[in-house]
Design a protein around this motif. Structure first.
Motif, PDB file in Angstrom:
ATOM      1  N   THR A 334       0.851  -1.188   0.000  1.00  0.00           N
ATOM      2  CA  THR A 334       0.000   0.000   0.000  1.00  0.00           C
ATOM      3  C   THR A 334       0.884   1.235   0.000  1.00  0.00           C
ATOM      4  O   THR A 334       1.748   1.388   0.874  1.00  0.00           O
ATOM      5  CB  THR A 334      -0.917   0.031   1.228  1.00  0.00           C
ATOM      6  N   LEU A 335       0.684   2.110  -0.984  1.00  0.00           N
ATOM      7  CA  LEU A 335       1.422   3.363  -1.087  1.00  0.00           C
ATOM      8  C   LEU A 335       0.671   4.450  -0.325  1.00  0.00           C
ATOM      9  O   LEU A 335      -0.548   4.578  -0.452  1.00  0.00           O
ATOM     10  CB  LEU A 335       1.568   3.752  -2.559  1.00  0.00           C
ATOM     11  N   LEU A 336       1.402   5.255   0.467  1.00  0.00           N
ATOM     12  CA  LEU A 336       0.807   6.353   1.225  1.00  0.00           C
ATOM     13  C   LEU A 336       1.394   7.668   0.739  1.00  0.00           C
ATOM     14  O   LEU A 336       2.581   7.945   0.960  1.00  0.00           O
ATOM     15  CB  LEU A 336       1.078   6.185   2.731  1.00  0.00           C
ATOM     16  N   CYS A 337       0.586   8.463   0.044  1.00  0.00           N
ATOM     17  CA  CYS A 337       1.034   9.774  -0.431  1.00  0.00           C
ATOM     18  C   CYS A 337      -0.153  10.525  -1.016  1.00  0.00           C
ATOM     19  O   CYS A 337      -1.193   9.934  -1.313  1.00  0.00           O
ATOM     20  CB  CYS A 337       2.144   9.644  -1.464  1.00  0.00           C
ATOM     21  N   GLU A 338       0.033  11.830  -1.186  1.00  0.00           N
ATOM     22  CA  GLU A 338      -0.964  12.624  -1.893  1.00  0.00           C
ATOM     23  C   GLU A 338      -0.719  12.574  -3.402  1.00  0.00           C
ATOM     24  O   GLU A 338      -1.654  12.462  -4.192  1.00  0.00           O
ATOM     25  CB  GLU A 338      -0.904  14.083  -1.404  1.00  0.00           C
ATOM     26  N   ARG A 339       0.531  12.650  -3.785  1.00  0.00           N
ATOM     27  CA  ARG A 339       0.956  12.547  -5.184  1.00  0.00           C
ATOM     28  C   ARG A 339       2.321  11.871  -5.209  1.00  0.00           C
ATOM     29  O   ARG A 339       3.072  11.982  -4.238  1.00  0.00           O
ATOM     30  CB  ARG A 339       1.042  13.947  -5.817  1.00  0.00           C
ATOM     31  N   PRO A 340       2.633  11.157  -6.309  1.00  0.00           N
ATOM     32  CA  PRO A 340       1.882  10.954  -7.547  1.00  0.00           C
ATOM     33  C   PRO A 340       0.742   9.949  -7.364  1.00  0.00           C
ATOM     34  O   PRO A 340       0.755   9.153  -6.420  1.00  0.00           O
ATOM     35  CB  PRO A 340       2.941  10.399  -8.508  1.00  0.00           C
ATOM     36  N   LYS A 341      -0.203   9.974  -8.266  1.00  0.00           N
ATOM     37  CA  LYS A 341      -1.320   9.058  -8.222  1.00  0.00           C
ATOM     38  C   LYS A 341      -0.881   7.678  -8.732  1.00  0.00           C
ATOM     39  O   LYS A 341      -0.203   7.567  -9.759  1.00  0.00           O
ATOM     40  CB  LYS A 341      -2.483   9.571  -9.053  1.00  0.00           C
ATOM     41  N   LEU A 342      -1.300   6.653  -8.010  1.00  0.00           N
ATOM     42  CA  LEU A 342      -0.881   5.294  -8.360  1.00  0.00           C
ATOM     43  C   LEU A 342      -1.687   4.714  -9.515  1.00  0.00           C
ATOM     44  O   LEU A 342      -1.171   3.920 -10.315  1.00  0.00           O
ATOM     45  CB  LEU A 342      -1.026   4.385  -7.136  1.00  0.00           C
ATOM     46  N   SER A 365      -0.591  -7.696  -5.088  1.00  0.00           N
ATOM     47  CA  SER A 365      -1.601  -6.659  -4.902  1.00  0.00           C
ATOM     48  C   SER A 365      -0.903  -5.334  -4.599  1.00  0.00           C
ATOM     49  O   SER A 365       0.029  -5.288  -3.804  1.00  0.00           O
ATOM     50  CB  SER A 365      -2.528  -7.026  -3.734  1.00  0.00           C
ATOM     51  N   VAL A 366      -1.344  -4.275  -5.265  1.00  0.00           N
ATOM     52  CA  VAL A 366      -0.801  -2.937  -5.031  1.00  0.00           C
ATOM     53  C   VAL A 366      -1.966  -1.966  -4.871  1.00  0.00           C
ATOM     54  O   VAL A 366      -2.873  -1.931  -5.707  1.00  0.00           O
ATOM     55  CB  VAL A 366       0.109  -2.488  -6.192  1.00  0.00           C
ATOM     56  N   LYS A 367      -1.946  -1.208  -3.791  1.00  0.00           N
ATOM     57  CA  LYS A 367      -3.015  -0.257  -3.495  1.00  0.00           C
ATOM     58  C   LYS A 367      -2.392   1.084  -3.114  1.00  0.00           C
ATOM     59  O   LYS A 367      -1.172   1.178  -2.937  1.00  0.00           O
ATOM     60  CB  LYS A 367      -3.873  -0.767  -2.323  1.00  0.00           C
ATOM     61  N   ALA A 368      -3.239   2.099  -2.967  1.00  0.00           N
ATOM     62  CA  ALA A 368      -2.748   3.413  -2.556  1.00  0.00           C
ATOM     63  C   ALA A 368      -3.802   4.096  -1.707  1.00  0.00           C
ATOM     64  O   ALA A 368      -5.003   3.825  -1.835  1.00  0.00           O
ATOM     65  CB  ALA A 368      -2.412   4.281  -3.773  1.00  0.00           C
ATOM     66  N   THR A 369      -3.345   4.985  -0.835  1.00  0.00           N
ATOM     67  CA  THR A 369      -4.259   5.795  -0.029  1.00  0.00           C
ATOM     68  C   THR A 369      -3.587   7.111   0.311  1.00  0.00           C
ATOM     69  O   THR A 369      -2.346   7.203   0.321  1.00  0.00           O
ATOM     70  CB  THR A 369      -4.659   5.053   1.260  1.00  0.00           C
ATOM     71  N   THR A 370      -4.389   8.123   0.539  1.00  0.00           N
ATOM     72  CA  THR A 370      -3.857   9.367   1.083  1.00  0.00           C
ATOM     73  C   THR A 370      -4.015   9.316   2.595  1.00  0.00           C
ATOM     74  O   THR A 370      -4.626   8.384   3.139  1.00  0.00           O
ATOM     75  CB  THR A 370      -4.624  10.587   0.539  1.00  0.00           C
ATOM     76  N   THR A 371      -3.454  10.290   3.279  1.00  0.00           N
ATOM     77  CA  THR A 371      -3.646  10.370   4.735  1.00  0.00           C
ATOM     78  C   THR A 371      -4.510  11.575   5.094  1.00  0.00           C
ATOM     79  O   THR A 371      -4.369  12.160   6.172  1.00  0.00           O
ATOM     80  CB  THR A 371      -2.285  10.439   5.448  1.00  0.00           C
ATOM     81  N   GLU A 372      -5.417  11.922   4.155  1.00  0.00           N
ATOM     82  CA  GLU A 372      -6.384  13.010   4.389  1.00  0.00           C
ATOM     83  C   GLU A 372      -5.690  14.309   4.815  1.00  0.00           C
ATOM     84  O   GLU A 372      -6.132  14.996   5.745  1.00  0.00           O
ATOM     85  CB  GLU A 372      -7.413  12.579   5.448  1.00  0.00           C
ATOM     86  N   LYS A 373      -4.560  14.605   4.141  1.00  0.00           N
ATOM     87  CA  LYS A 373      -3.797  15.830   4.382  1.00  0.00           C
ATOM     88  C   LYS A 373      -3.111  15.860   5.754  1.00  0.00           C
ATOM     89  O   LYS A 373      -2.567  16.880   6.156  1.00  0.00           O
ATOM     90  CB  LYS A 373      -4.691  17.076   4.257  1.00  0.00           C
ATOM     91  N   ALA A 385       5.327   3.595   2.212  1.00  0.00           N
ATOM     92  CA  ALA A 385       4.636   2.378   1.787  1.00  0.00           C
ATOM     93  C   ALA A 385       4.686   1.363   2.909  1.00  0.00           C
ATOM     94  O   ALA A 385       5.667   1.296   3.665  1.00  0.00           O
ATOM     95  CB  ALA A 385       5.277   1.795   0.532  1.00  0.00           C
ATOM     96  N   GLN A 386       3.621   0.611   3.039  1.00  0.00           N
ATOM     97  CA  GLN A 386       3.617  -0.532   3.940  1.00  0.00           C
ATOM     98  C   GLN A 386       3.302  -1.773   3.116  1.00  0.00           C
ATOM     99  O   GLN A 386       2.659  -1.684   2.055  1.00  0.00           O
ATOM    100  CB  GLN A 386       2.598  -0.359   5.063  1.00  0.00           C
ATOM    101  N   ALA A 387       3.774  -2.926   3.573  1.00  0.00           N
ATOM    102  CA  ALA A 387       3.643  -4.133   2.759  1.00  0.00           C
ATOM    103  C   ALA A 387       3.476  -5.355   3.648  1.00  0.00           C
ATOM    104  O   ALA A 387       3.801  -5.335   4.844  1.00  0.00           O
ATOM    105  CB  ALA A 387       4.872  -4.304   1.858  1.00  0.00           C
ATOM    106  N   ALA A 388       2.973  -6.415   3.033  1.00  0.00           N
ATOM    107  CA  ALA A 388       2.815  -7.698   3.704  1.00  0.00           C
ATOM    108  C   ALA A 388       3.217  -8.806   2.739  1.00  0.00           C
ATOM    109  O   ALA A 388       3.032  -8.687   1.524  1.00  0.00           O
ATOM    110  CB  ALA A 388       1.370  -7.897   4.165  1.00  0.00           C
TER     111      ALA A 388
END
Length: 398
Positions: A334-342, A365-373, A385-388
């Protein structure tokens, strides 16, 4: 005397029913081809292994090879492509082996995954002694010859009959010459190398085969093989690991994510290429192994890793799993950022990770999320990024 094994794996396996070619079907958690290759790659008398595959099966072949421990695959040559018949496929494999200094070649069907070391020993010894030798098992049933209407014509003396198997052993140059002679004569229908050798005028010796050297042909054979393996199957333990990585943004024009270079108005501060997804996945795999972290194996103080491509780190961690006889089942990041868009790059990243780890894309599996600013990622100061990783390792028994 240099000994090669030529594994014939170009068939389509129609008699086994619908689905994948039978050599790529799973048998107690591993493909049949991987099991067959193991038998020859781990045998101390075999110097090189050549596989002949169908041109359409490269991805299936790579998946089977990924199930092998890296140190055993060292004797595996690049695959050759098969022809329209088994005979054509064997000839193509022999021609591919002709670039090596091979004295003796064992021809073996990929669909026979139960070739025991003692049988391979006997094949090598017989090939050295007789130049052309095939394994045969005594026939226990009464064999009758019947006519076109099903009427018995004669009964054969079963004491003189043998059911012929593989591996069949030949002097390399002798067999290659026989195959070339048959091809030049326009003959392409030999389904057995011993029969082709007899046609070429060679005397073929029959040595003791192995009743357990089953060829998987129909559904009943697969069921019997599954039951056989259940009795001696190695127990596996499922292990789960997690990883996390973060890098601060600096001036730049790109970032690396999951092995893909992505244009961006920032770069990252990093000793290597700063690929947070691959770094997190590497730590997840190492965590499942309970074998330290990425800094343990690739210390940032070591100048050789400066600017290094992070695919090397993940490939190394996955190789450690396979060296211990383990299996990588699934990778999730899982990618954590505002940009770039995954989103625009998701499938390319999945495919790249699958290639690095020798997995199918549906195992990644690859996902992305923001942290709501919120936090440093929300403020655009960095990327994380966090991973399993889910793996299986052989159970250690007392």
């Amino acid at each position: 005397m240099s000994v090669a094994a030529l594994i014939v794996a170009a068939g389509r396996g129609f008699r086994a029913g619908n689905g994948l070619p039978k050599q790529y079907r799973s048998l107690a958690g591993r493909t049949i081809l991987a099991r067959t290759l193991d038998a020859f790659l781990t045998h101390p008398g075999i110097d090189v292994v050549q596989v002949v595959i169908h041109p359409d099966d490269e991805a299936l072949y790579r998946q089977s090879v990924s199930e092998l421990a890296p140190h055993t695959a060292a004797h595996l040559s690049p695959p050759a492509y098969g022809g329209e018949t088994r005979q054509n496929s064997v000839l193509n494999g022999l021609e591919a082996l002709g670039h090596s200094a091979v004295d003796l070649v064992l021809i073996h069907d990929a669909a026979r995954p139960f070739a025991e070391p003692a049988l391979i020993d006997r094949a090598i010894a017989a090939g050295r002694a007789f130049r052309a030798a095939v394994p045969g098992s005594a026939v226990t049933d009464t064999i009758k010859v019947v006519d076109g209407e099903g009427r018995a014509v004669s009964t054969l003396d079963r004491a003189t009959l043998r059911a012929v198997q593989t591996p069949q052993a030949f002097s390399f140059n002798v067999l290659l010459a026989a195959h070339r002679k048959a091809a030049a004569a326009g003959l392409h229908a030999f389904t057995d190398d011993g029969a082709l050798a007899e046609w070429a005028g060679l005397t073929v010796h029959v040595f003791d085969g192995d009743a357990g050297n089953l060829k998987l042909t129909g559904a009943a054979d697969f069921q019997a093989a599954e039951q056989r393996l259940k009795g001696r199957a190695m127990a596996y333990l499922t292990r789960f690991g997690t990883g996390f990585d973060v890098h601060a943004f600096v001036d730049g024009d790109h970032v690396w994510l999951g092995g893909i270079k992505i244009a961006h108005d920032r770069g990252v501060v990093a000793h290597s290429d700063g690929d947070v997804i691959l770094h997190a996945l590497t730590d997840a795999v190492l965590g499942a192994l309970a074998d330290g972290d990425i800094g343990t194996h690739f210390p940032p103080s070591d100048p050789q890793w400066r600017g290094a491509s992070s695919d090397r780190f993940l490939a190394y961690a996955v190789a450690l799993v396979r060296e211990r006889g383990g299996i990588v089942d699934h990778l999730d990041a899982t990618l954590l950022c505002e940009r770039p868009k995954l989103g625009p790059h998701r499938e390319a990243i999945r495919a790249r990770i699958a290639a690095i780890a020798n997995l199918e894309i549906d195992q990644v599996s690859v996902k992305a999320t923001t942290t709501e600013k919120l936090g440093f990622t929300g403020r655009g100061e960095g990327i994380a990024a966090q991973a399993a990783a889910t793996i299986r390792l052989p159970e250690k028994r007392p």
